[in-house]
Design an enzyme around this catalytic site. Structure first.
Site, PDB file in Angstrom:
ATOM      1  N   GLU A   6       0.838  -1.197   0.000  1.00  0.00           N
ATOM      2  CA  GLU A   6       0.000   0.000   0.000  1.00  0.00           C
ATOM      3  C   GLU A   6       0.879   1.256   0.000  1.00  0.00           C
ATOM      4  O   GLU A   6       1.797   1.351   0.802  1.00  0.00           O
ATOM      5  CB  GLU A   6      -0.910  -0.025   1.244  1.00  0.00           C
ATOM      6  N   PHE A   7       0.547   2.205  -0.879  1.00  0.00           N
ATOM      7  CA  PHE A   7       1.387   3.402  -1.000  1.00  0.00           C
ATOM      8  C   PHE A   7       0.680   4.667  -0.529  1.00  0.00           C
ATOM      9  O   PHE A   7       1.171   5.764  -0.750  1.00  0.00           O
ATOM     10  CB  PHE A   7       1.827   3.579  -2.464  1.00  0.00           C
ATOM     11  N   LEU A   8      -0.507   4.528   0.062  1.00  0.00           N
ATOM     12  CA  LEU A   8      -1.245   5.738   0.454  1.00  0.00           C
ATOM     13  C   LEU A   8      -0.460   6.568   1.469  1.00  0.00           C
ATOM     14  O   LEU A   8       0.375   6.045   2.196  1.00  0.00           O
ATOM     15  CB  LEU A   8      -2.613   5.378   1.036  1.00  0.00           C
ATOM     16  N   GLY A  50       8.699  11.470  10.580  1.00  0.00           N
ATOM     17  CA  GLY A  50       8.264  10.559  11.641  1.00  0.00           C
ATOM     18  C   GLY A  50       7.227   9.636  11.052  1.00  0.00           C
ATOM     19  O   GLY A  50       7.294   9.275   9.884  1.00  0.00           O
ATOM     20  N   CYS A  64       5.573   4.720   9.256  1.00  0.00           N
ATOM     21  CA  CYS A  64       6.143   3.982   8.115  1.00  0.00           C
ATOM     22  C   CYS A  64       7.619   4.259   7.852  1.00  0.00           C
ATOM     23  O   CYS A  64       8.429   3.333   7.898  1.00  0.00           O
ATOM     24  CB  CYS A  64       5.322   4.271   6.862  1.00  0.00           C
ATOM     25  N   LYS A 118       2.540  14.598  11.001  1.00  0.00           N
ATOM     26  CA  LYS A 118       2.358  15.485   9.856  1.00  0.00           C
ATOM     27  C   LYS A 118       0.918  16.004   9.892  1.00  0.00           C
ATOM     28  O   LYS A 118       0.098  15.489  10.677  1.00  0.00           O
ATOM     29  CB  LYS A 118       2.684  14.777   8.551  1.00  0.00           C
ATOM     30  N   ARG A 175       2.832   8.491  15.890  1.00  0.00           N
ATOM     31  CA  ARG A 175       3.925   7.531  15.983  1.00  0.00           C
ATOM     32  C   ARG A 175       5.223   8.188  15.470  1.00  0.00           C
ATOM     33  O   ARG A 175       5.254   8.733  14.374  1.00  0.00           O
ATOM     34  CB  ARG A 175       3.581   6.264  15.180  1.00  0.00           C
TER      35      ARG A 175
HETATM   36  N1  NAD Z   1      -0.509   3.719   8.104  1.00  0.00           N
HETATM   37  C1  NAD Z   1      -0.125   3.876   6.847  1.00  0.00           C
HETATM   38  O1  NAD Z   1      -0.153   4.978   6.297  1.00  0.00           O
HETATM   39  C2  NAD Z   1       0.362   2.720   6.038  1.00  0.00           C
HETATM   40  C3  NAD Z   1       0.643   2.896   4.682  1.00  0.00           C
HETATM   41  C4  NAD Z   1       1.102   1.813   3.951  1.00  0.00           C
HETATM   42  C5  NAD Z   1       1.316   0.604   4.565  1.00  0.00           C
HETATM   43  N2  NAD Z   1       1.047   0.463   5.887  1.00  0.00           N
HETATM   44  C6  NAD Z   1       1.278  -0.839   6.500  1.00  0.00           C
HETATM   45  O2  NAD Z   1       0.042  -1.408   6.863  1.00  0.00           O
HETATM   46  C7  NAD Z   1       0.184  -2.202   8.049  1.00  0.00           C
HETATM   47  C8  NAD Z   1      -0.803  -1.731   9.089  1.00  0.00           C
HETATM   48  O3  NAD Z   1      -0.553  -0.372   9.404  1.00  0.00           O
HETATM   49  P1  NAD Z   1      -1.569   0.536  10.220  1.00  0.00           P
HETATM   50  O4  NAD Z   1      -0.983   1.901  10.295  1.00  0.00           O
HETATM   51  O5  NAD Z   1      -2.953   0.348   9.697  1.00  0.00           O
HETATM   52  O6  NAD Z   1      -1.448  -0.177  11.650  1.00  0.00           O
HETATM   53  P2  NAD Z   1      -2.385  -0.014  12.935  1.00  0.00           P
HETATM   54  O7  NAD Z   1      -1.528  -0.410  14.074  1.00  0.00           O
HETATM   55  O8  NAD Z   1      -3.048   1.314  12.922  1.00  0.00           O
HETATM   56  O9  NAD Z   1      -3.542  -1.108  12.714  1.00  0.00           O
HETATM   57  C9  NAD Z   1      -3.301  -2.474  12.801  1.00  0.00           C
HETATM   58  C10 NAD Z   1      -4.498  -3.164  13.463  1.00  0.00           C
HETATM   59  O10 NAD Z   1      -4.245  -4.560  13.514  1.00  0.00           O
HETATM   60  C11 NAD Z   1      -4.871  -5.058  14.680  1.00  0.00           C
HETATM   61  N3  NAD Z   1      -4.381  -6.387  15.014  1.00  0.00           N
HETATM   62  C12 NAD Z   1      -3.246  -6.743  15.654  1.00  0.00           C
HETATM   63  N4  NAD Z   1      -3.166  -8.093  15.762  1.00  0.00           N
HETATM   64  C13 NAD Z   1      -4.298  -8.591  15.197  1.00  0.00           C
HETATM   65  C14 NAD Z   1      -4.803  -9.912  15.001  1.00  0.00           C
HETATM   66  N5  NAD Z   1      -4.130 -10.968  15.419  1.00  0.00           N
HETATM   67  N6  NAD Z   1      -5.990 -10.059  14.399  1.00  0.00           N
HETATM   68  C15 NAD Z   1      -6.684  -8.977  13.967  1.00  0.00           C
HETATM   69  N7  NAD Z   1      -6.252  -7.707  14.110  1.00  0.00           N
HETATM   70  C16 NAD Z   1      -5.072  -7.529  14.724  1.00  0.00           C
HETATM   71  C17 NAD Z   1      -4.563  -3.999  15.720  1.00  0.00           C
HETATM   72  O11 NAD Z   1      -5.453  -4.104  16.821  1.00  0.00           O
HETATM   73  C18 NAD Z   1      -4.751  -2.709  14.901  1.00  0.00           C
HETATM   74  O12 NAD Z   1      -6.087  -2.233  15.018  1.00  0.00           O
HETATM   75  C19 NAD Z   1       1.646  -2.046   8.472  1.00  0.00           C
HETATM   76  O13 NAD Z   1       2.398  -3.108   7.950  1.00  0.00           O
HETATM   77  C20 NAD Z   1       2.061  -0.759   7.798  1.00  0.00           C
HETATM   78  O14 NAD Z   1       3.447  -0.696   7.558  1.00  0.00           O
HETATM   79  C21 NAD Z   1       0.560   1.486   6.634  1.00  0.00           C
END
Ligand code: NAD
Length: 427
Positions: free
Chosen positions: A137-139, A246, A249, A310, A317
């Site tokens: 995901e690149f958002l 920060g 990611c 940001k 985080r």
């Molecule tokens: N936040 C971003 O902008 C972004 C962008 C691209 C990629 N990503 C990637 O996406 C992934 C998730 O990021 P995020 O920011 O949404 O994380 P986040 O921590 O906000 O959300 C992750 C969710 O997973 C849940 N979780 C944990 N263990 C679980 C399980 N066993 N079963 C079900 N749910 C469970 C947590 O309770 C949490 O609600 C990461 O790998 C991140 O690098 C994030």
């Protein structure tokens, strides 16, 4: 949240599964749990239309699913590598309850080879047919809905024709303007995500180093930025100097790529430097703050504008503001902070070690100086005379270069920004 909601928005039935009971209960009550522009409207519409459901039961979540997205955390482990325990834990659980063909998609940012590990974890218990696809995901947080609905590109890593067809259909509504869906093998897709984030982080650290040179040679980094950014080969974006990147990611993804490279006996020298520059940059303004107060920060009171890593997000985080707060508190100062969206999250981490205010101006009351850590739009054109009249000293330390130097000079501020001439006055 964004992935689930946007897929529901294009007419799919989506069931989001999370182990966080409180989160799921709030979402089922129609209360959104993150701030992201435009998300709430879509969330409520799809909830109302019953296309978006929330549950804590994995079994219920996947029962009728054709595609299963793993959007689980991949935080840095102790050595900086991505911790795959959440992803592989759920993969193993899936293996125990799958009954028929599904496409399982790694949406989490995961190191090269994870698709194979996820496949193996599922196959431990499920002997039927399934495919594991890598779909990074690149958002960008802050514009996540727009980015998801109109992605620059969609990267899909799979060697299965069957999965390719399923994924093409799913993403068709998002690429109607002709932006590419790029198919590749799983490993290349996994590396593409780390390469993209690491490159963007590199751009920021590079520009922060240019800013440091600007300060030493009397150049203005805003001018340099415009000068280089107009070159199409370089591009205008991600060239803004500041007090470091920060978020959830960049810091972790850069570390994870460094670690992945080490595992194949490669020292990723550029990224080591990117990290070091960024770590130093978070404290770049601090010596100037100390020097203004003649090294005597103890007992001083600071207004802090901006806590989110940001603008347009409540995500804190690795936010530079948190490092600033730690340094100020360690030196015996007090802080009153204001952020349009992130204060509740900071309260959860920092608690009552600092004070919080309901408005940007209220935060200034009784403050010796103002520090700006996030470039929220509402900080860009404040009533500068009011700031001057409220602060005890007319001093602003601006980590985001929000104001024009001549204006600040005219108003008699002590104004320190990044990569630009300092405007100084003494206490
Ligand atoms: N936040 C971003 O902008 C972004 C962008 C691209 C990629 N990503 C990637 O996406 C992934 C998730 O990021 P995020 O920011 O949404 O994380 P986040 O921590 O906000 O959300 C992750 C969710 O997973 C849940 N979780 C944990 N263990 C679980 C399980 N066993 N079963 C079900 N749910 C469970 C947590 O309770 C949490 O609600 C990461 O790998 C991140 O690098 C994030």
């Amino acid at each position: 949240m964004v992935t689930g909601t946007c897929f529901a928005e294009t007419g799919n039935s989506v069931i989001c599964v999370d182990i966080d009971k409180e989160k799921i209960s709030k979402l089922n009550d129609g209360k959104i749990t993150i701030y992201e522009p435009g998300l709430e409207k879509l969330f409520l519409r799809n909830l109302r239309e019953n296309r978006l459901l929330f549950t804590t039961s994995l079994e219920q979540g996947i029962k009728d699913a054709e595609i299963i997205f793993l959007a689980l955390p991949t935080p840095p482990g102790e050595d900086g590598s991505a911790d795959l325990k959440y992803v592989l834990g759920v993969a193993e659980d899936l293996g125990k309850i799958l009954t028929d063909y599904k496409v399982i998609v790694d949406k989490s940012t995961v190191p090269v080879g994870t698709a194979e590990k996820v496949h193996a974890a599922i196959a431990k218990n499920f002997k039927g047919e399934f495919d594991v696809v890598s779909n990074p995901e690149f958002l960008r947080e802050g514009v996540a809905v727009d980015d998801f609905m109109k992605p620059d590109r969609v990267v899909i890593g799979t060697s299965s024709e069957r999965a390719k067809k399923v994924m093409s259909e799913l993403y068709a509504p998002f690429v109607r303007q002709g932006n590419p869906v790029i198919f590749m093998d799983e490993r290349s897709a996994e590396l593409t995500k780390y390469a993209a984030n690491s490159f963007l982080a590199t751009k920021i650290s590079f520009m922060n180093e240019i800013a440091r040179i600007c300060e030493k040679v009397g150049a203005n980094v805003d001018m340099v930025r415009r000068g280089v950014g107009s070159d199409e080969r370089i591009g205008k974006r991600f060239l803004f100097p500041g007090i470091g990147y920060g978020g959830s990611c960049f810091p972790k993804d850069v570390q994870a790529l460094i670690k992945s490279a080490k595992e194949v006996d490669y020292d990723f020298e550029i990224l080591n430097a990117v990290t070091k520059v960024n770590d130093d940059q978070k404290m770049h303004l601090y010596p100037a703050i100390k020097s203004f107060f003649k090294d005597d920060i103890k007992g001083k009171h600071f207004a802090l504008w901006g806590l989110a890593f940001k603008p347009n997000t409540d995500d804190i985080r690795e936010a530079p503001a948190l490092f600033m707060i730690d340094a100020l508190l360690a030196d015996g100062a007090t802080v009153c902070a204001f952020d349009p969206e992130a204060m509740n999250n900071v309260k959860g981490v920092v608690g009552d070690k600092i004070a919080y205010s309901e408005s940007r101006y209220e935060a200034l009351e009784g403050a010796d100086a103002l520090i700006i850590a996030t470039e929220w739009n509402e900080f860009r054109t404040p009533d500068l005379s009011r700031i001057a009249n409220t602060l005890k000293n007319k001093a602003i330390f601006d980590g985001r270069n929000l104001f024009e130097l001549p204006t600040m000079q005219k108003l008699g501020f002590h104004y320190i920004s990044v990569g630009r001439e300092p405007i100084t006055s003494s206490l």
